[in-house]
Design a protein around this motif. Structure first.
Motif, mmCIF file in Angstrom:
data_model
loop_
_atom_site.group_PDB
_atom_site.id
_atom_site.type_symbol
_atom_site.label_atom_id
_atom_site.label_comp_id
_atom_site.label_asym_id
_atom_site.label_seq_id
_atom_site.Cartn_x
_atom_site.Cartn_y
_atom_site.Cartn_z
ATOM 1 N N LEU A 74 -78.077 -58.423 38.302
ATOM 2 C CA LEU A 74 -77.348 -59.176 39.314
ATOM 3 C C LEU A 74 -78.233 -60.251 39.948
ATOM 4 N N ARG A 75 -79.508 -59.971 40.113
ATOM 5 C CA ARG A 75 -80.419 -61.001 40.627
ATOM 6 C C ARG A 75 -80.549 -62.150 39.629
ATOM 7 N N PRO A 93 -62.132 -45.929 25.195
ATOM 8 C CA PRO A 93 -60.941 -46.703 25.563
ATOM 9 C C PRO A 93 -61.011 -48.126 25.037
ATOM 10 N N ASP A 94 -59.859 -48.695 24.799
ATOM 11 C CA ASP A 94 -59.757 -50.081 24.354
ATOM 12 C C ASP A 94 -60.330 -50.990 25.432
ATOM 13 N N ALA A 95 -61.339 -51.794 25.067
ATOM 14 C CA ALA A 95 -62.021 -52.645 26.048
ATOM 15 C C ALA A 95 -61.481 -54.057 26.086
ATOM 16 N N ASP A 96 -60.387 -54.336 25.388
ATOM 17 C CA ASP A 96 -59.837 -55.694 25.373
ATOM 18 C C ASP A 96 -59.180 -56.016 26.710
ATOM 19 N N GLY A 97 -59.405 -57.233 27.168
ATOM 20 C CA GLY A 97 -58.772 -57.686 28.403
ATOM 21 C C GLY A 97 -59.606 -57.371 29.628
ATOM 22 N N SER A 98 -59.348 -58.113 30.682
ATOM 23 C CA SER A 98 -60.123 -57.955 31.913
ATOM 24 C C SER A 98 -59.661 -56.765 32.741
ATOM 25 N N ALA A 152 -59.006 -53.666 31.506
ATOM 26 C CA ALA A 152 -59.162 -52.453 30.723
ATOM 27 C C ALA A 152 -59.476 -51.267 31.634
ATOM 28 N N GLN A 153 -58.962 -50.105 31.266
ATOM 29 C CA GLN A 153 -59.173 -48.891 32.052
ATOM 30 C C GLN A 153 -60.180 -48.006 31.329
ATOM 31 N N PHE A 154 -61.167 -47.500 32.061
ATOM 32 C CA PHE A 154 -62.207 -46.676 31.459
ATOM 33 C C PHE A 154 -62.216 -45.313 32.140
ATOM 34 N N ASP A 155 -61.437 -44.386 31.617
ATOM 35 C CA ASP A 155 -61.417 -43.022 32.138
ATOM 36 C C ASP A 155 -60.862 -42.083 31.072
ATOM 37 N N SER A 156 -60.726 -40.816 31.427
ATOM 38 C CA SER A 156 -60.284 -39.820 30.454
ATOM 39 C C SER A 156 -58.884 -40.099 29.935
ATOM 40 N N GLN A 157 -58.008 -40.589 30.822
ATOM 41 C CA GLN A 157 -56.642 -40.886 30.393
ATOM 42 C C GLN A 157 -56.614 -41.993 29.348
ATOM 43 N N ALA A 158 -57.408 -43.041 29.569
ATOM 44 C CA ALA A 158 -57.452 -44.138 28.602
ATOM 45 C C ALA A 158 -58.072 -43.680 27.283
ATOM 46 N N ALA A 176 -61.277 -52.851 49.640
ATOM 47 C CA ALA A 176 -61.804 -52.122 48.488
ATOM 48 C C ALA A 176 -61.143 -52.729 47.253
ATOM 49 N N ARG A 177 -61.871 -53.598 46.602
ATOM 50 C CA ARG A 177 -61.319 -54.344 45.474
ATOM 51 C C ARG A 177 -61.605 -53.607 44.166
ATOM 52 N N LEU A 178 -60.557 -53.402 43.371
ATOM 53 C CA LEU A 178 -60.696 -52.731 42.087
ATOM 54 C C LEU A 178 -61.218 -53.704 41.050
ATOM 55 N N CYS A 179 -62.206 -53.253 40.265
ATOM 56 C CA CYS A 179 -62.874 -54.145 39.320
ATOM 57 C C CYS A 179 -63.186 -53.407 38.029
ATOM 58 N N ASP A 180 -63.065 -54.089 36.919
ATOM 59 C CA ASP A 180 -63.533 -53.607 35.628
ATOM 60 C C ASP A 180 -65.029 -53.308 35.733
ATOM 61 N N PRO A 181 -65.521 -52.159 35.247
ATOM 62 C CA PRO A 181 -66.930 -51.796 35.431
ATOM 63 C C PRO A 181 -67.924 -52.569 34.578
ATOM 64 N N ARG A 182 -67.459 -53.404 33.644
ATOM 65 C CA ARG A 182 -68.393 -54.169 32.825
ATOM 66 C C ARG A 182 -69.057 -55.260 33.661
ATOM 67 N N LEU A 183 -70.326 -55.520 33.376
ATOM 68 C CA LEU A 183 -71.130 -56.417 34.199
ATOM 69 C C LEU A 183 -70.476 -57.780 34.385
ATOM 70 N N GLU A 184 -69.972 -58.372 33.308
ATOM 71 C CA GLU A 184 -69.413 -59.713 33.419
ATOM 72 C C GLU A 184 -68.202 -59.750 34.362
ATOM 73 N N GLN A 185 -67.420 -58.657 34.374
ATOM 74 C CA GLN A 185 -66.266 -58.592 35.258
ATOM 75 C C GLN A 185 -66.688 -58.343 36.704
ATOM 76 N N VAL A 186 -67.742 -57.541 36.876
ATOM 77 C CA VAL A 186 -68.279 -57.318 38.220
ATOM 78 C C VAL A 186 -68.780 -58.635 38.810
ATOM 79 N N ILE A 187 -69.493 -59.408 37.995
ATOM 80 C CA ILE A 187 -70.003 -60.704 38.459
ATOM 81 C C ILE A 187 -68.853 -61.629 38.843
ATOM 82 N N ALA A 188 -67.800 -61.653 38.029
ATOM 83 C CA ALA A 188 -66.636 -62.498 38.337
ATOM 84 C C ALA A 188 -66.002 -62.080 39.654
#
Length: 277
Positions: free
Chosen positions: A32-33, A131-136, A138-144, A259-271
């Protein structure tokens, strides 16, 4: 919400507080720095090896020996689960586990970080289900994950679930997956390959916490269990960036103004961080 980088003293983007356990926390702070944010690390959970590492290794070895027929999968709930299991197994047993993919064993994970950790230990990417990582969004959990693997799971499936000791979010999410498996009459073995403990902040980290609380900041929260170790504080001036709806609900209950929901991938966190400026 502008802040001064605690290392360089330069004015950068909003102060970001990373609360992941180590070593992920330190890596994210550096990344992040590099992306231009003032970031500090305040882990809310401490990961430690289990005392019964030998028992974990023998349980995994027994599972591999027993699962001679039927669909076999190893579910690892996090990067910490991967690292904890490999430490408990030792080199020889770990190689045996990796080589089991040649006879059809699959590895299940809920996100790209765990998949990368598995691959760093020699597991082929083609042997990993996630889980399928396509799209901004994407859900990353047991259900996905279940949507990806359920079609191949029958009553003869033998699944090994590797998680941390204790309840909390990881255990709760994983219990859902266990229910799905047991409803299909699968054989499920659970091993606890690491411990999730309360954080031990050093004096510098306690000072950083006071600085972060002294001005509006963005807290990257990735664990409901970890949120239980946040200081008692009026959070209404702070913003939470969370990676799952359960975390968002918990953050709002704590009093975060947003409390904003965000995709956990770095590029999405930065966005998401950029959008908060």
């Amino acid at each position: 919400m502008a802040a001064t980088d605690p290392i360089t003293g330069k004015g950068l983007r909003p102060l970001v507080v990373v609360t992941r356990p180590e070593p992920q926390c330190g890596r994210w702070v550096l990344l992040l720095r590099e992306a231009g944010f003032a970031a500090v690390g305040l882990p809310l959970l401490r990961i430690a090896p289990v005392h019964e590492g030998v028992l974990v290794a023998s349980e995994v070895e027994r599972w591999l020996a027993d699962a001679t027929q039927g669909y076999r999968a190893v579910m690892l709930v996090s990067s910490a689960a991967v690292e904890g299991l490999w430490k408990a197994l030792g080199d020889d047993r770990a190689k045996q586990l990796v080589s089991s993919t040649q006879s059809g064993v699959r590895f299940w994970v809920t996100g790209p970080s765990s998949a990368k950790t598995l691959m760093s230990h020699g597991v082929d990417a083609n042997c990993i289900d996630q889980p399928d990582a396509d799209g901004s969004n994407a859900q990353f959990d047991s259900q996905a994950l279940w949507t990806q693997v359920a079609c191949g799971v029958n009553a003869d499936a033998k699944v090994l679930i590797v998680r941390g000791a204790g309840g909390g979010q990881t255990g709760g999410a994983n219990s859902w997956l266990e229910v799905q498996l047991r409803e299909r009459a699968c054989t499920v073995t659970v091993v606890e390959a690491y411990q999730r403990l309360a954080p031990l902040w050093d004096p510098d980290q306690r000072q950083l916490a006071q600085q972060a609380l002294g001005a509006p900041s963005v807290w990257l929260l990735t664990s409901v269990e970890g949120m239980g170790y946040l200081p008692r504080y009026d959070w209404t001036a702070q913003t939470a960036l969370v990676t799952h709806p359960r975390q968002r609900e918990a953050a709002l209950k704590l009093g975060f103004q947003e409390a904003r929901l965000c995709d956990p991938r770095l590029e999405q966190v930065i966005a998401s961080l950029k959008s908060l400026q």
